[in-house]
Structure formats: C-alpha cells, structure tokens
Design an enzyme around this catalytic site. Sequence first.
Site, PDB file in Angstrom:
ATOM      1  N   TYR A  16      41.744  40.074  35.191  1.00  0.00           N
ATOM      2  CA  TYR A  16      40.731  39.588  35.920  1.00  0.00           C
ATOM      3  C   TYR A  16      39.515  39.361  35.015  1.00  0.00           C
ATOM      4  O   TYR A  16      38.985  38.256  34.736  1.00  0.00           O
ATOM      5  CB  TYR A  16      40.252  40.589  37.036  1.00  0.00           C
ATOM      6  CG  TYR A  16      38.835  40.202  37.473  1.00  0.00           C
ATOM      7  CD1 TYR A  16      38.486  39.016  38.168  1.00  0.00           C
ATOM      8  CD2 TYR A  16      37.819  40.918  37.011  1.00  0.00           C
ATOM      9  CE1 TYR A  16      37.442  38.471  38.775  1.00  0.00           C
ATOM     10  CE2 TYR A  16      36.421  40.273  37.511  1.00  0.00           C
ATOM     11  CZ  TYR A  16      36.215  39.393  38.055  1.00  0.00           C
ATOM     12  OH  TYR A  16      34.891  38.773  38.447  1.00  0.00           O
TER      13      TYR A  16
ATOM     14  N   ASP B 241      40.290  38.822  41.242  1.00  0.00           N
ATOM     15  CA  ASP B 241      40.132  40.381  41.573  1.00  0.00           C
ATOM     16  C   ASP B 241      40.609  40.570  42.801  1.00  0.00           C
ATOM     17  O   ASP B 241      41.417  39.909  43.743  1.00  0.00           O
ATOM     18  CB  ASP B 241      38.422  40.760  41.526  1.00  0.00           C
ATOM     19  CG  ASP B 241      37.827  39.941  42.601  1.00  0.00           C
ATOM     20  OD1 ASP B 241      38.353  39.179  43.330  1.00  0.00           O
ATOM     21  OD2 ASP B 241      36.663  40.292  42.839  1.00  0.00           O
TER      22      ASP B 241
ATOM     23  N   GLU C 153      29.950  41.636  34.425  1.00  0.00           N
ATOM     24  CA  GLU C 153      31.555  41.775  34.799  1.00  0.00           C
ATOM     25  C   GLU C 153      31.939  43.340  34.809  1.00  0.00           C
ATOM     26  O   GLU C 153      32.493  43.769  35.569  1.00  0.00           O
ATOM     27  CB  GLU C 153      32.544  40.934  34.286  1.00  0.00           C
ATOM     28  CG  GLU C 153      32.380  39.453  34.297  1.00  0.00           C
ATOM     29  CD  GLU C 153      32.723  39.241  36.067  1.00  0.00           C
ATOM     30  OE1 GLU C 153      33.463  39.987  36.757  1.00  0.00           O
ATOM     31  OE2 GLU C 153      32.033  38.197  36.632  1.00  0.00           O
TER      32      GLU C 153
END
Length: 243
Positions: A133, A151, A50
């Site tokens: 997010y 996102d 991520e």
Amino acid sequence: MRTKVRKGEKGVTSELRINFTRRLLAWWARAARDLPWRRTRDPYRVLVSEFMLQQTQVSRVAQYYPRFLERFPDLETLARARPRAVREAWDGLGYYARASNLHALARVVSNDLDGTLPDHPEELIKLPGIGPYTAGAVASFAYEKPVPAIDTNVARVIRRVFFASRISHPASRQIWELTRTLIPTNGKRAWRFNQAIMELGALICVARKPRCPECPVRSVCKTGRAVSGAPVNSRLGTPRKRG
C-alpha cells in the site's frame, strides 16, 4: 447496431468501470477534506504522512504532521537525527516501530540512493517499513504514477462495489487486479482517483454501518443495490441529486 462492451476482471464491463470512476471523482470534487498532505507532491512530506497515517486517525495525524516536519523538514535532516530525537518527535502517536522504520528508510535513501526517494512501487517496497500500500501511495501521491494504492478502506470499497463482499481477504489478488483496471492512465486523474476512493472508504463506505443512502456510487454498487433492491444502472450519466 450496438457496440459490444468489453469485460474486465470478473465480468466488470469497461462501461461500469468508467461510470464508477466518473461518479467517484465528481463526488470527490465537492466533498474532499482539505488535509495538509494533500497540498504537496514533495516525496518526503508524502512519505511522512503515509507512515503517520498507518493505524492512526486523521485528526491525530493532522496535529503531529506539521510539528514533525518543523523539526525534520527534509529527508537529510531526518537521516542525520539521533534515534532518541525521532522518538521524541513521534511520542504520542503510538506504534513506534513506524518512527524507527521511517528513520531507517531516511538513512538508506540518504546513504545509498543519493537522497532521492524512488518513484516506482517496485523500488519503494524494498525500503524499510514500506509495504504494497505505502509503495503505491507514495508513487501515486508524490509522483502521480497511475498505480493502485490499496489500504483497508479501498479494499472494502472495491469488495462491496464489484464483488458484493464475497472476497474475504481485503488485499486479495483479485482486488488488486481489478483496481489496476480502474486507475486512470493520466497521472493527475490517478492521484485524484486514489485519494477519492480512500475518502469514500473513510467517510461513507465505512466498516460498520455504511452510509449507503449518501453514497455517490450506490447505483453501480452490488452491495448498495442489494440493500436498496434497485437494479444496477451501468449507463454513463450524471449521479442523481439528493434532495
């Protein structure tokens, strides 16, 4: 006598939400890309992916991700590493503050949290480099929590499908609130839903020149209907096959 359909955020019926989710997951089952970070539920590996995927193309991350994990295979190894070593492993990915934040996060978790990454967004967001997010993504993709992970791709899909692009800010409260009503309560289905809606935004519902004729949820999409001039189909059913 027909049962009255309950409505959610901005008049979105529960029937429409269910139809959207079913069509999305059916498409995901046949169209999902095989990406290395989708094969794991390890919190550290999900976290690394991520951080790398922030503002970086998937193809580039796919090259760096295995090399970084080979050098720093777990959170403790990363926490003990020297800043220069972390920077070297990140070299070429750009946005180097991400590497510094990831390193700082590893040290905080190692020193203050017994080496265990939290599993709730409310706790994750307190850590260095983690915003709304990423907190949702780690909670969903590592721990299968039924929480949103919004996102820019996801926000675009939600805005176009349910608001016909009327919402100007992609991370607005309305988009978050509506997405919460879409997330399946089952953790595994929530994982698939979040992955699927991101995939839809990345491959089909793109920022420029969206591929509406190929979209699996076009029949329930306000923007897609506006393009085609077709009425909404809010009834549950199997998506029409292309051919």
